[in-house]
Design a protein around this motif. Structure first.
Motif, mmCIF file in Angstrom:
data_model
loop_
_atom_site.group_PDB
_atom_site.id
_atom_site.type_symbol
_atom_site.label_atom_id
_atom_site.label_comp_id
_atom_site.label_asym_id
_atom_site.label_seq_id
_atom_site.Cartn_x
_atom_site.Cartn_y
_atom_site.Cartn_z
ATOM 1 N N ILE A 1 0.840 -1.198 0.000
ATOM 2 C CA ILE A 1 0.000 0.000 0.000
ATOM 3 C C ILE A 1 0.875 1.248 0.000
ATOM 4 C CG2 ILE A 1 -1.677 1.333 1.353
ATOM 5 C CD1 ILE A 1 -2.888 -1.044 -0.103
ATOM 6 N N ASP A 2 1.927 1.240 0.803
ATOM 7 C CA ASP A 2 2.856 2.372 0.863
ATOM 8 C C ASP A 2 3.496 2.616 -0.501
ATOM 9 O OD1 ASP A 2 4.360 4.364 2.449
ATOM 10 O OD2 ASP A 2 6.078 3.085 1.932
ATOM 11 N N ARG A 3 3.914 1.553 -1.167
ATOM 12 C CA ARG A 3 4.538 1.682 -2.490
ATOM 13 C C ARG A 3 3.541 2.229 -3.502
ATOM 14 N NH1 ARG A 3 9.425 -0.169 -5.051
ATOM 15 N NH2 ARG A 3 9.922 -0.359 -2.856
ATOM 16 N N ALA A 4 2.299 1.758 -3.455
ATOM 17 C CA ALA A 4 1.270 2.232 -4.388
ATOM 18 C C ALA A 4 0.985 3.716 -4.177
ATOM 19 C CB ALA A 4 -0.010 1.418 -4.209
ATOM 20 N N ILE A 5 0.924 4.141 -2.920
ATOM 21 C CA ILE A 5 0.685 5.566 -2.635
ATOM 22 C C ILE A 5 1.829 6.413 -3.162
ATOM 23 C CG2 ILE A 5 0.526 7.245 -0.749
ATOM 24 C CD1 ILE A 5 -1.047 5.109 0.809
ATOM 25 N N LYS A 6 3.051 5.962 -2.970
ATOM 26 C CA LYS A 6 4.214 6.712 -3.460
ATOM 27 C C LYS A 6 4.214 6.798 -4.984
ATOM 28 C CE LYS A 6 7.172 5.848 0.490
ATOM 29 N NZ LYS A 6 8.353 5.162 1.004
ATOM 30 N N VAL B 1 3.470 10.008 -9.977
ATOM 31 C CA VAL B 1 2.773 10.183 -11.255
ATOM 32 C C VAL B 1 2.013 11.503 -11.271
ATOM 33 C CG1 VAL B 1 0.899 9.259 -12.678
ATOM 34 C CG2 VAL B 1 2.655 7.728 -11.790
ATOM 35 N N ALA B 2 1.371 11.849 -10.158
ATOM 36 C CA ALA B 2 0.656 13.124 -10.084
ATOM 37 C C ALA B 2 1.631 14.294 -10.194
ATOM 38 C CB ALA B 2 -0.130 13.206 -8.786
ATOM 39 N N ALA B 3 2.769 14.204 -9.539
ATOM 40 C CA ALA B 3 3.767 15.267 -9.614
ATOM 41 C C ALA B 3 4.300 15.413 -11.028
ATOM 42 C CB ALA B 3 4.906 14.993 -8.636
ATOM 43 N N LEU B 4 4.540 14.310 -11.701
ATOM 44 C CA LEU B 4 5.007 14.378 -13.091
ATOM 45 C C LEU B 4 3.953 15.013 -13.990
ATOM 46 C CD1 LEU B 4 6.802 10.937 -13.505
ATOM 47 C CD2 LEU B 4 7.858 13.204 -13.446
ATOM 48 N N GLY B 5 2.690 14.717 -13.739
ATOM 49 C CA GLY B 5 1.616 15.340 -14.506
ATOM 50 C C GLY B 5 1.566 16.837 -14.297
#
Length: 52
Positions: A17-22, A27-31
């Motif tokens: 879960i921690d890895r998925a959140i990161k 991905v959001a930051a890259l967007g």
């Protein structure tokens, strides 16, 4: 299931879960960076008085 196996299963779940959140955060930051670059490129890339 023994206590040790249950504990390691919970730990594995937490780590996944921690890895998925990161990954979602990256991905959001890259967007956001890509969107910002596109806006800056359009705003600064063309002179305002140029007519096509």
């Amino acid at each position: 299931m023994s206590g040790l196996a249950m504990g390691s299963s919970e730990l594995l779940h937490h780590l996944l879960i921690d890895r998925a959140i990161k990954i979602v955060i990256v991905v959001a930051a890259l967007g956001v960076v890509a969107l910002g670059m596109a806006v800056i490129w359009r705003w600064a890339g063309r002179p305002r008085d140029r007519r096509d």
